[in-house]
Write an enzyme that holds these catalytic residues in place. Structure first.
Site, PDB file in Angstrom:
ATOM      1  N   GLY A   1      -4.312   3.721   0.131  1.00  0.00           N
ATOM      2  CA  GLY A   1      -4.575   3.007  -1.113  1.00  0.00           C
ATOM      3  C   GLY A   1      -4.270   1.526  -0.974  1.00  0.00           C
ATOM      4  N   THR A   2      -5.150   0.684  -1.522  1.00  0.00           N
ATOM      5  CA  THR A   2      -5.017  -0.764  -1.341  1.00  0.00           C
ATOM      6  C   THR A   2      -5.900  -1.469  -2.351  1.00  0.00           C
ATOM      7  OG1 THR A   2      -4.651  -0.634   1.043  1.00  0.00           O
ATOM      8  CG2 THR A   2      -5.588  -2.656   0.256  1.00  0.00           C
ATOM      9  N   THR A   3      -5.600  -2.722  -2.609  1.00  0.00           N
ATOM     10  CA  THR A   3      -6.601  -3.583  -3.224  1.00  0.00           C
ATOM     11  C   THR A   3      -6.745  -4.822  -2.351  1.00  0.00           C
ATOM     12  OG1 THR A   3      -5.902  -2.874  -5.424  1.00  0.00           O
ATOM     13  CG2 THR A   3      -7.270  -4.845  -5.297  1.00  0.00           C
TER      14      THR A   3
END
Lengths: 239, 255
Positions: A22-24
């Site tokens: 998960g990342t932005t």
């Protein structure tokens, strides 16, 4: 593999697909340069393995890479690309060693991502400035395609902010506007995405070089309810 | 040549006692016997010209070209042994295509020239191969240098030129080119004018003993959209007509 995760958390990292999914991440061009931005959460399942990680890696002084997906995969892709760029700079004996052609870096990254698409879980964004084409952003999502674009977003958090980004994107922003725009976008993603969080990291690149920034959590609100968001569709209907 | 008959000229793997590799020198002789190939770098591009000597009268006009494009932004003119020149052109095309597919961009002039130099040099190092009996002129446009002209020799030597000539009559041609460059201190020579100069030089240096030849002209310049192209038919024909007329004037003056 022992990740040192406390057993009482009930998390088995090897079963949850490894570290950091998960990342932005995002990058955009502005008038004279590019801004790359990322959150700093590295997770193994529901466990936050690192709350202050750096997902923006340098390829050269003028080309940087936002990484999403498996940390191991993307770190190694980045290392391969760096090596290939160094080799290319040696072949161009007259080249400035700290500089690279942005399109060339993006293409090398794409080649690796595409040739190993079955084995990798790596989504990357290349951003940089060069004297040939000016500021540029290239997205290299999961399958290994190569997309030149004025701005692009990636990672699990990216899904939450497509609408906001499309709505508020402006061509020819100033450096300050672009940095504020990227910061706001990532803070919005952080509020919605459970696997994005921590600090916001920014890298700004222009013809004079690169600049790294780290914005601590108190500088950007972290919870959706706290944000004075103008809900474009809903408020317009109510009015 | 002092090494002849001593056995030092049989392979590129043995130096002569005075430090020569005779096979490379002989390859140079093969080039010297080929038709004239010449090129000039101008303010707005590079022009290449070749005197293609015709061995037979029944050859189809315009066939067996000695100037070839190797990419959109690069082209070559070869002289010496034509098949060897074609092999060099083929290699250059492969280098351009390989670079484009790997790096996603057109190959820079310097890298293409260096890679070709390495390739040619390989053929001077092993007993099992012979050096190429051909020299090639390479005209490229890129971001760093703008327009550039290189000469690739059988030894693996590569140099960048304002203007040069190889093959038969090269010395006279080089003198003419030097005159042009000297007269053009302001650097205002255009490719359109250079085409006419090259045609004139090809015709004026042509050896009557060789009889039939064709004058091939290609360029890469602003007018060709930065791409390697044949000089447009009208301009080429005009240049050749002028060259023939200049030759006749000279003959009249001599008589």
């Amino acid at each position: 593999m022992d990740y040192g995760v406390p057993p009482e958390l009930g998390v088995d990292p090897s079963a949850s697909g490894g570290i950091s999914t998960g990342t932005t991440i995002m990058a955009c061009v502005y008038d004279g340069g590019v801004v790359l931005g990322a959150d700093s959460r590295t997770s193994t399942g529901v466990y936050v393995a690192n709350r202050a990680s750096d997902k923006i890696s340098s390829v050269t002084d003028n080309v940087w890479m936002c990484r999403s997906g498996s940390a191991a995969d993307t770190q190694n892709v980045c290392a391969y690309v760096k090596n290939l760029v160094d080799q290319h700079n040696m072949e161009r004996s007259d080249a400035d060693p700290g500089m690279a052609d942005v399109k060339l870096v993006a293409n090398l990254t794409m080649q690796i991502a595409y040739k190993n698409k079955d084995k990798l879980s790596a989504g990357m964004i290349i951003g940089g400035w060069d004297s040939k084409r000016g500021p540029q952003v290239y997205g290299i999502p999961l399958g290994g395609s190569l997309l030149p674009c004025p701005f692009t977003i990636g990672g699990s958090g990216g899904a939450y902010i497509y609408g906001w980004c499309d709505d508020t994107w402006k061509e020819g922003m100033s450096r300050e506007e672009a940095e504020a725009w990227v910061t706001r976008a990532i803070s919005l993603a952080i509020t919605m995405d459970s696997s994005s969080g921590g600090v916001i990291r920014l890298v700004t690149i222009d013809d004079k070089g690169c600049n790294k920034q780290m914005l601590e959590p108190y500088k950007h609100l972290m919870t959706y309810g706290e944000l004075p968001v103008k809900r474009v569709g809903v408020d317009a209907m109510a009015a | 040549m002092s090494g002849i008959g001593t056995g030092y000229d049989l392979s590129t793997t043995t130096y002569s006692p005075d430090g020569k590799v005779f096979q490379v020198d002989y390859a140079g002789k093969a080039v010297d016997n080929g038709g004239l190939a010449l090129g000039i770098k101008c303010k707005d591009g590079v022009v290449l010209g070749v005197e293609k000597l015709l061995a037979f009268k029944m050859l189809v006009p315009g066939s067996n070209r000695r100037i070839a494009a190797v990419d959109r932004h690069a082209g070559m003119a070869g002289t010496g042994l034509a098949p060897d020149a074609r092999a060099i052109v083929t290699r250059a095309r492969q280098e351009c295509a390989q670079y484009l597919s790997f790096y996603g961009d057109r190959i820079p002039a310097k890298i293409l020239a260096d890679r070709m130099a390495h390739y040619l040099h390989m053929f001077t190092l092993y007993w099992s191969v012979r050096p190429f009996g051909a020299s090639t002129l390479l005209a490229v446009k890129d971001h760093e240098l703008g327009y550039a002209l290189y000469l690739l020799e059988p030894s693996g030597e590569v140099q960048r030129y304002f203007g040069t000539a190889v093959g038969k009559g090269r010395q006279a041609a080089k003198n003419e080119i030097e005159k042009l460059v000297k007269a053009d201190a302001a650097g205002s020579l255009s490719c359109r004018d250079a085409v006419k100069h090259l045609a004139r030089i090809v015709y004026s240096t042509h050896d009557e003993k060789d009889k039939a030849f064709e004058c091939e002209l290609s360029w890469i310049c602003d007018q060709s959209g930065g791409e390697f192209r044949r000089v447009p038919k009208e301009l080429a024909e005009e240049a050749i007509t002028l060259a023939k007329a200049a030759l006749e004037d000279d003959d009249m003056a001599d008589a």
